[in-house]
Design a protein around this motif. Structure first.
Motif, PDB file in Angstrom:
ATOM      1  N   HIS A  34     -13.423  27.422  76.310  1.00 38.70           N
ATOM      2  CA  HIS A  34     -12.571  26.562  75.507  1.00 38.70           C
ATOM      3  C   HIS A  34     -12.945  25.087  75.605  1.00 38.70           C
ATOM      4  CE1 HIS A  34      -9.222  29.849  75.839  1.00 38.70           C
ATOM      5  NE2 HIS A  34     -10.199  30.179  75.023  1.00 38.70           N
ATOM      6  N   LEU A  35     -13.995  24.772  76.353  1.00 40.62           N
ATOM      7  CA  LEU A  35     -14.412  23.387  76.481  1.00 40.62           C
ATOM      8  C   LEU A  35     -15.068  22.908  75.191  1.00 40.62           C
ATOM      9  CD1 LEU A  35     -15.890  23.423  80.087  1.00 40.62           C
ATOM     10  CD2 LEU A  35     -13.815  22.255  79.350  1.00 40.62           C
ATOM     11  N   GLY A  36     -14.739  21.671  74.810  1.00 39.85           N
ATOM     12  CA  GLY A  36     -15.301  21.113  73.588  1.00 39.85           C
ATOM     13  C   GLY A  36     -16.546  20.295  73.846  1.00 39.85           C
ATOM     14  N   PRO A  37     -17.218  19.860  72.780  1.00 42.08           N
ATOM     15  CA  PRO A  37     -18.465  19.071  72.897  1.00 42.08           C
ATOM     16  C   PRO A  37     -18.161  17.592  73.108  1.00 42.08           C
ATOM     17  CG  PRO A  37     -18.003  19.516  70.593  1.00 42.08           C
ATOM     18  CD  PRO A  37     -16.896  20.176  71.370  1.00 42.08           C
ATOM     19  N   TYR A  38     -17.662  17.250  74.299  1.00 39.28           N
ATOM     20  CA  TYR A  38     -17.197  15.883  74.535  1.00 39.28           C
ATOM     21  C   TYR A  38     -18.081  15.170  75.564  1.00 39.28           C
ATOM     22  CZ  TYR A  38     -13.243  17.737  71.950  1.00 39.28           C
ATOM     23  OH  TYR A  38     -12.463  18.320  70.982  1.00 39.28           O
ATOM     24  N   ASP A  39     -17.719  13.938  75.897  1.00 36.50           N
ATOM     25  CA  ASP A  39     -18.581  13.107  76.744  1.00 36.50           C
ATOM     26  C   ASP A  39     -18.742  13.672  78.151  1.00 36.50           C
ATOM     27  OD1 ASP A  39     -19.030  10.599  74.982  1.00 36.50           O
ATOM     28  OD2 ASP A  39     -16.878  10.957  74.851  1.00 36.50           O
ATOM     29  N   ALA A  40     -17.667  14.224  78.707  1.00 37.86           N
ATOM     30  CA  ALA A  40     -17.742  14.870  80.022  1.00 37.86           C
ATOM     31  C   ALA A  40     -16.786  16.053  80.013  1.00 37.86           C
ATOM     32  CB  ALA A  40     -17.371  13.896  81.141  1.00 37.86           C
ATOM     33  N   VAL A  41     -17.209  17.185  80.534  1.00 39.66           N
ATOM     34  CA  VAL A  41     -16.374  18.382  80.542  1.00 39.66           C
ATOM     35  C   VAL A  41     -16.412  19.006  81.926  1.00 39.66           C
ATOM     36  CG1 VAL A  41     -16.711  18.846  78.082  1.00 39.66           C
ATOM     37  CG2 VAL A  41     -18.259  19.893  79.745  1.00 39.66           C
ATOM     38  N   VAL A  42     -15.301  19.617  82.308  1.00 36.90           N
ATOM     39  CA  VAL A  42     -15.238  20.302  83.587  1.00 36.90           C
ATOM     40  C   VAL A  42     -14.308  21.499  83.457  1.00 36.90           C
ATOM     41  CG1 VAL A  42     -13.492  18.663  84.411  1.00 36.90           C
ATOM     42  CG2 VAL A  42     -14.704  20.102  86.048  1.00 36.90           C
ATOM     43  N   ALA A  43     -14.797  22.665  83.832  1.00 40.87           N
ATOM     44  CA  ALA A  43     -13.987  23.878  83.806  1.00 40.87           C
ATOM     45  C   ALA A  43     -13.334  24.069  85.163  1.00 40.87           C
ATOM     46  CB  ALA A  43     -14.848  25.088  83.466  1.00 40.87           C
ATOM     47  N   GLY A  44     -12.096  24.579  85.128  1.00 40.97           N
ATOM     48  CA  GLY A  44     -11.431  24.867  86.386  1.00 40.97           C
ATOM     49  C   GLY A  44      -9.929  24.859  86.242  1.00 40.97           C
ATOM     50  N   ASP A  45      -9.278  25.409  87.242  1.00 34.04           N
ATOM     51  CA  ASP A  45      -7.822  25.354  87.314  1.00 34.04           C
ATOM     52  C   ASP A  45      -7.393  23.888  87.217  1.00 34.04           C
ATOM     53  OD1 ASP A  45      -5.123  26.600  88.296  1.00 34.04           O
ATOM     54  OD2 ASP A  45      -5.502  24.878  89.603  1.00 34.04           O
ATOM     55  N   PRO A  46      -6.437  23.552  86.326  1.00 33.45           N
ATOM     56  CA  PRO A  46      -6.123  22.131  86.102  1.00 33.45           C
ATOM     57  C   PRO A  46      -5.686  21.391  87.353  1.00 33.45           C
ATOM     58  CG  PRO A  46      -4.511  23.569  85.024  1.00 33.45           C
ATOM     59  CD  PRO A  46      -5.652  24.432  85.439  1.00 33.45           C
ATOM     60  N   ALA A  47      -4.904  22.046  88.211  1.00 34.36           N
ATOM     61  CA  ALA A  47      -4.479  21.380  89.442  1.00 34.36           C
ATOM     62  C   ALA A  47      -5.675  21.112  90.350  1.00 34.36           C
ATOM     63  CB  ALA A  47      -3.432  22.233  90.160  1.00 34.36           C
ATOM     64  N   ALA A  48      -6.585  22.086  90.441  1.00 33.29           N
ATOM     65  CA  ALA A  48      -7.762  21.915  91.290  1.00 33.29           C
ATOM     66  C   ALA A  48      -8.671  20.815  90.751  1.00 33.29           C
ATOM     67  CB  ALA A  48      -8.522  23.236  91.390  1.00 33.29           C
ATOM     68  N   VAL A  49      -8.820  20.753  89.432  1.00 29.13           N
ATOM     69  CA  VAL A  49      -9.651  19.710  88.833  1.00 29.13           C
ATOM     70  C   VAL A  49      -9.044  18.337  89.104  1.00 29.13           C
ATOM     71  CG1 VAL A  49     -10.495  18.749  86.665  1.00 29.13           C
ATOM     72  CG2 VAL A  49     -10.601  21.223  87.058  1.00 29.13           C
ATOM     73  N   ALA A  50      -7.738  18.200  88.920  1.00 25.88           N
ATOM     74  CA  ALA A  50      -7.080  16.910  89.157  1.00 25.88           C
ATOM     75  C   ALA A  50      -7.249  16.471  90.608  1.00 25.88           C
ATOM     76  CB  ALA A  50      -5.604  17.017  88.791  1.00 25.88           C
ATOM     77  N   ARG A  51      -7.083  17.404  91.543  1.00 25.57           N
ATOM     78  CA  ARG A  51      -7.239  17.065  92.965  1.00 25.57           C
ATOM     79  C   ARG A  51      -8.678  16.642  93.268  1.00 25.57           C
ATOM     80  NH1 ARG A  51      -3.669  21.624  93.699  1.00 25.57           N
ATOM     81  NH2 ARG A  51      -5.496  22.979  94.008  1.00 25.57           N
ATOM     82  N   ALA A  52      -9.636  17.341  92.672  1.00 20.08           N
ATOM     83  CA  ALA A  52     -11.041  17.003  92.919  1.00 20.08           C
ATOM     84  C   ALA A  52     -11.374  15.615  92.374  1.00 20.08           C
ATOM     85  CB  ALA A  52     -11.941  18.061  92.284  1.00 20.08           C
ATOM     86  N   ILE A  53     -10.869  15.289  91.198  1.00 20.61           N
ATOM     87  CA  ILE A  53     -11.106  13.952  90.636  1.00 20.61           C
ATOM     88  C   ILE A  53     -10.468  12.887  91.524  1.00 20.61           C
ATOM     89  CG2 ILE A  53     -10.616  12.440  88.678  1.00 20.61           C
ATOM     90  CD1 ILE A  53     -10.773  14.918  86.874  1.00 20.61           C
ATOM     91  N   LEU A  54      -9.251  13.148  91.987  1.00 17.44           N
ATOM     92  CA  LEU A  54      -8.576  12.190  92.866  1.00 17.44           C
ATOM     93  C   LEU A  54      -9.390  11.923  94.127  1.00 17.44           C
ATOM     94  CD1 LEU A  54      -4.851  13.340  92.576  1.00 17.44           C
ATOM     95  CD2 LEU A  54      -5.662  10.982  92.286  1.00 17.44           C
TER      96      LEU A  54
END
Length: 536
Positions: A296-316
């Motif tokens: 479901h990822l689109g053709p955007y500048d940066a994309v990351v697949a993953g559980d949303p909570a896990a992605v947010a924690r990793a970015i933090l």
């Protein structure tokens, strides 16, 4: 040994199915009877198969669990088509048990190839191969519905019903949810981009609802205002920098803030035309897109697949490790503008015999029980009702509008009432939608004694089409209807009702809400010539 119809009912009960929606006929009636009489479970009989499908839609939307529908053969199955498409696009786990004509019959008047109707909708299809395989076929159909998150039709020929089989428990073998952890290189790309922007906004869709607390922490760390898609509305309720719904329902402050943004950090949203204003929202911005499903990822500048909570924690974690500074986009001035706009309400005059839609809906929002589920049908009224009839959490909102059909809301409201029996369900619907699909199933709500409040935005016809005719200087007469008095109809069907012809009648609606003991219909008489969009 049990007959096939009894074995299917027993298996459903053992799988934890407590309620089944449907309409019975020759090919499914004995299974439904066994489900009630032998398994002591609940069967909700709809007036029409389409109503049954949307009952399942509402149930699955609120609970997230499997919803079960049963219909009989031929025209009963073809009546489910709109509901199947809606369920596919809504990604809802639904099992449709369809009876079929006898295998040996070549001239049955209701004979039609069910598979050929089901597959074009995008739904799955499983054929019961033999009486002895029915329990395995049922387990496979349920497994597919749950894993694929879409309706699956299990087709059972009627001549299987009374054949005896050896009952055996058949496990579904569903794997436990395993959240996808984000790739560290993809997270690094996201943080590199975030380090280069100055005015980020965090946008969340329905797929990000479980990650609310992590997304708020991330937005605060970035200094980013927050906004949601329509289906994730209220996710950030209470946050002073909540811009509300993005897209066509956005407030002026949200529109301006989003226009000023230089980056959108998107979680669990598909960025369709309604969310992005046909792409205008994305112009001039860097786009970061995160989805749990990589497909479901689109053709955007940066994309990351993953559980949303896990992605947010990793970015933090990476933001902190790199000591990237917080932006100033979350300013005191922005918080004040949001608060002032939320408190403002511009009263509007109405023509005699009608009420201003925004005025009426603001009033109802205040007097309806706060702890409620809100279901919306489709139609012109949505531009006013969706921002004004609030919910406490996104899961309290049901919108069966993935296929754009009116008349879907009443069934969904009944299903939601079974999903949340201790809370009132509020359905907002246009007069066309109510007469199209709500009228018949209102009688079902009465029969089932549900706590249902139906708010009808009644402009005397099909208002959206009326506008288009007027815009082209054409006679709009064919878009107008001399409907019966809806309050009288609701009373005749066993419910209660009140008609609102003006602001003075709103007090009567408040009393009716407070004293309701049966399904209640509130008929808001609107002027079809008046633009009912909110005037900010």
């Amino acid at each position: 040994m049990p007959a096939v119809h009894a074995a299917v009912a027993q298996a459903l009960a053992e799988y934890g199915v407590d309620v089944m929606f449907g309409l019975i006929g020759d090919a499914n009636m004995f299974m439904a009877h066994s489900f009630v009489a032998e398994q002591n479970r609940r069967y909700v009989g709809a007036v029409h198969e389409a109503g049954a499908m949307f009952m399942a839609h509402g149930y699955a939307s609120v609970t997230g669990n499997l919803a079960v529908v049963t219909v009989t053969q031929g025209p009963a199955l073809t009546n489910t088509i709109t509901g199947l498409v809606e369920g596919v696009r809504g990604r809802l786990p639904m099992l449709v048990i369809a009876g079929d004509t006898p295998v040996a019959s070549r001239n049955h008047p209701q004979d039609v190839d069910h598979r050929d109707f089901v597959l074009p909708t995008g739904a799955g299809f499983e054929q019961a191969r033999t009486p002895g395989s029915v329990l395995d076929d049922l387990a496979l159909a349920i497994r597919r519905a749950m894993i694929e998150r879409r309706p699956v039709v299990l087709n059972i020929p009627s001549d299987f019903q009374f054949q005896e089989i050896a009952y055996r428990a058949t496990p579904l073998r569903l794997a436990a949810y395993q959240p996808l952890q984000p790739d560290s290189a993809a997270v690094a790309d996201v943080v590199d981009l975030l380090a280069s922007v100055r005015r980020p906004v965090l946008l969340a869709g329905r797929g990000a609802i479980p990650a609310r607390s992590e997304l708020i922490r991330l937005a605060e760390r970035l200094g980013a205002p927050v906004t949601t898609t329509l289906k994730a509305r209220e996710l950030f309720r209470g946050d002073p920098f909540d811009l509300g719904i993005t897209g066509g329902l956005a407030t002026p402050t949200a529109v301006q803030t989003l226009a000023d943004a230089d980056c959108l950090l998107v979680f669990g949203a598909g960025l369709n035309d309604f969310t992005t204003g046909h792409g205008k929202l994305l112009e001039g911005k860097r786009i970061i897109h995160s989805e749990a499903n990589p497909d479901h990822l689109g053709p955007y500048d940066a994309v990351v697949a993953g559980d949303p909570a896990a992605v947010a924690r990793a970015i933090l974690r990476r933001l902190d490790a790199r000591q990237i500074t917080r932006s100033g986009f979350r300013s005191d001035q922005l918080a004040e503008r949001i608060a002032v706009e939320a408190a403002a309400a511009t009263p509007a005059d109405s023509t005699p015999g009608t009420v201003d839609a925004a005025t009426a809906l603001r009033f109802l929002n205040a007097v309806l029980p706060a702890d409620r589920v809100v279901v919306s049908d489709g139609g012109r009224f949505m531009m006013t009702s969706l921002p004004l009839l609030r919910v406490q959490h996104p899961s309290d909102f049901v919108l069966p509008q993935n296929f754009g059909s009116i008349g879907t809301g009443m069934g969904a409201a009944i299903g939601a009432a079974y999903a949340e029996p201790r809370r009132p369900v509020v359905l907002v619907v246009g007069d066309g939608g109510f007469l199209h699909g709500g009228l018949a199933e209102f009688s079902t709500a009465v029969r089932e004694r549900l706590d249902l409040i139906v708010v009808v935005c009644n402009d005397g016809g099909y208002g959206a089409e009326h506008i288009q005719f007027r815009d082209r200087a054409l006679d709009p007469a064919i878009s107008l209807f001399d409907w019966p008095d809806l309050a009288e109809v609701a009373h005749a069907l066993g419910g209660t009702a009140v008609t609102v012809h003006g602001t003075d009648d709103l007090a009567k609606a408040a009393v009716a809400i407070e004293q309701r003991e049966r399904p209640l219909l509130i008929d808001l008489r609107l002027d079809v010539m008046v633009d009912i969009r909110i005037q900010h």
